[in-house]
Scaffold this motif. Structure first.
Motif, short mmCIF file in Angstrom:
data_model
loop_
_atom_site.label_atom_id
_atom_site.label_comp_id
_atom_site.label_asym_id
_atom_site.label_seq_id
_atom_site.Cartn_x
_atom_site.Cartn_y
_atom_site.Cartn_z
N GLY A 177 1.20 -1.32 0.48
CA GLY A 177 0.44 -0.14 0.11
C GLY A 177 0.93 0.92 -0.28
N MET A 178 2.26 1.32 0.31
CA MET A 178 2.69 2.20 0.88
C MET A 178 3.30 2.70 -0.58
SD MET A 178 4.14 1.95 5.15
CE MET A 178 4.98 3.91 5.25
N VAL A 179 3.99 1.03 -1.55
CA VAL A 179 4.63 1.93 -2.64
C VAL A 179 4.14 2.38 -3.79
CG1 VAL A 179 5.44 0.57 -4.37
CG2 VAL A 179 6.58 -0.07 -1.94
N VAL A 180 2.90 1.68 -3.87
CA VAL A 180 1.47 2.40 -4.37
C VAL A 180 1.32 3.74 -4.61
CG1 VAL A 180 -0.72 2.41 -5.88
CG2 VAL A 180 0.86 0.01 -5.20
N ASP A 181 0.89 4.08 -2.95
CA ASP A 181 0.40 5.19 -2.95
C ASP A 181 1.64 6.36 -2.53
OD1 ASP A 181 -1.55 6.62 -1.84
OD2 ASP A 181 -1.49 6.48 0.50
N SER A 182 2.85 6.30 -3.16
CA SER A 182 3.63 6.67 -3.18
C SER A 182 4.22 6.94 -4.00
CB SER A 182 5.29 5.99 -2.55
OG SER A 182 5.77 5.33 -3.22
N LEU A 183 3.93 5.74 -5.50
CA LEU A 183 4.34 6.50 -6.52
C LEU A 183 3.07 7.26 -7.42
CD1 LEU A 183 5.20 2.76 -7.51
CD2 LEU A 183 6.89 4.87 -7.24
N SER A 184 1.99 6.54 -6.81
CA SER A 184 0.90 7.48 -7.25
C SER A 184 1.06 9.43 -6.45
CB SER A 184 -0.48 7.34 -6.41
OG SER A 184 -1.07 5.67 -6.85
N MET A 185 1.69 9.64 -5.64
CA MET A 185 1.73 10.60 -5.00
C MET A 185 2.59 11.61 -6.12
SD MET A 185 2.21 10.40 -0.57
CE MET A 185 1.06 9.82 0.38
N PRO B 139 7.82 19.20 -7.03
CA PRO B 139 9.03 18.73 -6.11
C PRO B 139 8.02 19.03 -4.69
CG PRO B 139 9.35 20.79 -6.99
CD PRO B 139 8.27 20.37 -7.38
N LEU B 140 7.20 19.06 -3.93
CA LEU B 140 6.30 19.12 -3.12
C LEU B 140 5.96 17.23 -2.99
CD1 LEU B 140 5.44 20.85 -0.25
CD2 LEU B 140 3.53 21.03 -1.31
N TYR B 141 4.83 17.35 -4.05
CA TYR B 141 4.44 15.55 -4.62
C TYR B 141 5.63 14.92 -4.30
CZ TYR B 141 -0.89 17.19 -4.27
OH TYR B 141 -1.38 17.30 -3.51
N VAL B 142 6.45 15.06 -5.19
CA VAL B 142 7.61 14.20 -5.49
C VAL B 142 8.27 13.91 -3.41
CG1 VAL B 142 10.15 13.83 -5.80
CG2 VAL B 142 8.05 14.57 -7.51
N VAL B 143 8.31 14.85 -3.21
CA VAL B 143 9.13 14.59 -2.08
C VAL B 143 7.96 14.15 -0.71
CG1 VAL B 143 9.87 16.11 0.64
CG2 VAL B 143 10.39 16.52 -2.13
N ALA B 144 6.94 13.86 -1.14
CA ALA B 144 5.93 13.37 -0.44
C ALA B 144 6.24 11.56 -0.93
CB ALA B 144 4.58 13.57 -0.63
N GLY B 145 5.71 11.54 -2.18
CA GLY B 145 5.97 10.03 -2.47
C GLY B 145 7.39 9.41 -2.13
N VAL B 146 8.71 10.12 -1.63
CA VAL B 146 10.24 9.98 -1.67
C VAL B 146 9.65 9.82 0.10
CG1 VAL B 146 12.14 10.52 -0.75
CG2 VAL B 146 11.37 10.90 -3.31
N LEU B 147 9.42 10.37 0.67
CA LEU B 147 8.92 9.74 2.09
C LEU B 147 8.40 8.84 2.86
CD1 LEU B 147 8.96 13.46 3.62
CD2 LEU B 147 10.33 12.04 4.14
N PHE B 148 7.04 8.24 1.85
CA PHE B 148 6.36 7.11 1.99
C PHE B 148 7.76 6.23 1.89
CE2 PHE B 148 2.29 8.60 2.83
CZ PHE B 148 1.37 7.96 3.22
N LEU B 149 8.01 6.21 0.48
CA LEU B 149 9.14 4.86 0.10
C LEU B 149 10.10 5.18 1.10
CD1 LEU B 149 9.35 6.14 -3.93
CD2 LEU B 149 8.94 3.95 -2.45
#
Length: 415
Positions: A296-304, A380-390
């Motif tokens: 769930g976290m991987v898919v959510d991060s890539l979606s973000m 970049p804000l959404y990219v950083v959020a996705g990286v934090l999930f990863l």
């Protein structure tokens, strides 16, 4: 496996504790959504859309999580769970009478008190419910039970605002608040069907509260699973907080859509959560909760990340659906891992430690998100959020090799 699934489902639906908790949750969700929407609309009307007054509703709802979550969890471990839940619902209903009296003879601002009291009491009631789940639901059914529980929440994410808006617009704020009180009373009545508390469920009340608190922190620190979960909670909270307030800007600035389109994003997310929760219920027994959470976290991060990059409304809407679809995997995985890896006597304190970690980190980045958006722009804000999930997935990676259930070293150190 297929033959055993219907039997497991019948066993779960036939469980007296599951039945009572689900019916109680149904009434509570009705009361909570009527509260949230009615008070929101009422405060907006009374203050001419004052953003500060509206923000105080969220403060009244979420502040108790920081202040009372661990205290409530500690007392939930000391008190009898059924009695705790019933009294919390009844006290919430009594507080509603006080709010109605104050509104009649005093100030309309008493509506904030209704949110505050029910939110505080939920910090005692929720961990008590987890204790009952731990004590009375067989371990092989816990993950399926959590799937049912999260699916019910997803249903109310769609229909809750509709119910709350209808009650307020049709009958007014007094009736809406009265409906909250009735919902709390019905919740308490449904909990009466729970089995009697065992005599030993009162907890070791002879011990000092301070010692119980210290024991809770030692317990989480001594558990590989719970400490890794705490790290994952912080990473996920930091990522989610960055984009939580940014959805409206994603629509208007990135996609060039009207603000009113936000309702479709919320609707798509809610429908996806229901579908995801029902599917998770069917295959959750085949997948370890750690892997379910990581998926769930991987898919959510890539979606973000993809949502931040996308400039196409249809693609972004599809990504929003995907994000909502896997959200039950995250919630089910977290709750199942906590229940499977925590002794019954520590359920309340573990919840009281882990939940504020997530909420606290989320609030920190929520406060910074506006400043960061202006500094580094939306993408970049959404990219950083996705990286934090990863990063959260990386923290949880060592747990993939564990087969679930309580680790022996945790029991020894806690003792």
């Amino acid at each position: 496996m297929k033959a055993s699934q219907p039997a497991s489902a019948r066993q779960l639906f036939g469980n007296r504790v599951v039945q009572a908790i689900m019916v109680s949750t149904l009434f509570l969700q009705i009361g909570i959504w009527v509260r949230n929407i009615a008070i929101l609309l009422f405060v907006k009307a009374m203050t001419n859309d004052d953003a500060f007054a509206v923000s105080l509703i969220s403060v009244a709802e979420f502040a108790p999580i920081f202040i009372f979550s661990f205290i409530g969890g500690t007392f939930a471990d000391r008190w009898r769970p059924k009695r705790t839940m019933v009294w919390c619902d009844l006290l919430s209903a009594v507080s509603i009478l006080g709010v109605l009296f104050a509104m009649t003879y005093g100030s309309w601002k008493a509506v904030f008190f209704a949110t505050l009291v029910s939110s505080v009491l939920s910090q005692f009631s929720q961990p008590a419910g987890m204790k009952l789940f731990k004590a009375h639901v067989p371990e092989h059914l816990v993950q399926t039970g959590m799937s049912m529980y999260q699916t019910l929440f997803a249903v109310f994410m769609i229909f809750g605002p509709v119910v709350g808006t209808f009650v307020y617009q049709s009958y007014g704020i007094e009736t809406a608040i009265g409906a909250m009180g009735v919902a709390f009373v019905l919740s308490a009545a449904s909990l009466a069907f729970l089995p009697r508390d065992r005599k030993d469920e009162a907890g070791k009340t002879k011990s000092h509260l301070k010692e119980d608190i210290k024991a809770g922190f030692r317990y989480v620190g001594s558990s590989i699973v719970l400490s890794k979960l705490g790290g994952g909670f912080v990473a996920a909270g930091l990522g989610l907080g960055l984009i939580q307030p940014m959805g409206i800007f994603l629509l208007t600035e990135r996609l060039g859509r009207a603000e009113t389109d936000l309702q479709w994003f919320l609707l798509v997310n809610g429908v996806a959560m229901i579908i995801g929760g029902m599917l998770a219920m069917s295959f959750s027994a085949k997948v370890s909760p750690a892997k379910l959470l990581a998926f769930g976290m991987v898919v959510d991060s890539l979606s973000m990340i993809a949502m931040g990059i996308s400039t196409n409304y249809g693609i972004t809407l599809g990504l929003q659906f995907l994000s909502g679809f896997v959200l039950p995997c995250i919630q089910i995985g977290i709750n199942t891992m906590i229940l499977q890896n925590t002794e019954e006597a520590f359920i309340g304190r573990v919840n009281g430690i882990l939940n504020p970690l997530f909420m606290g980190s989320m609030v920190v980045t929520m406060m910074l998100s506006g400043v960061l958006k202006n500094a580094i722009t939306l993408v970049p804000l959404y990219v950083v959020a996705g990286v934090l999930f990863l990063a959260g997935v990386a923290v949880l990676a060592p747990l993939f090799k564990l087969k679930g259930g309580m680790q022996p070293e945790t029991e020894q150190k806690a003792g």
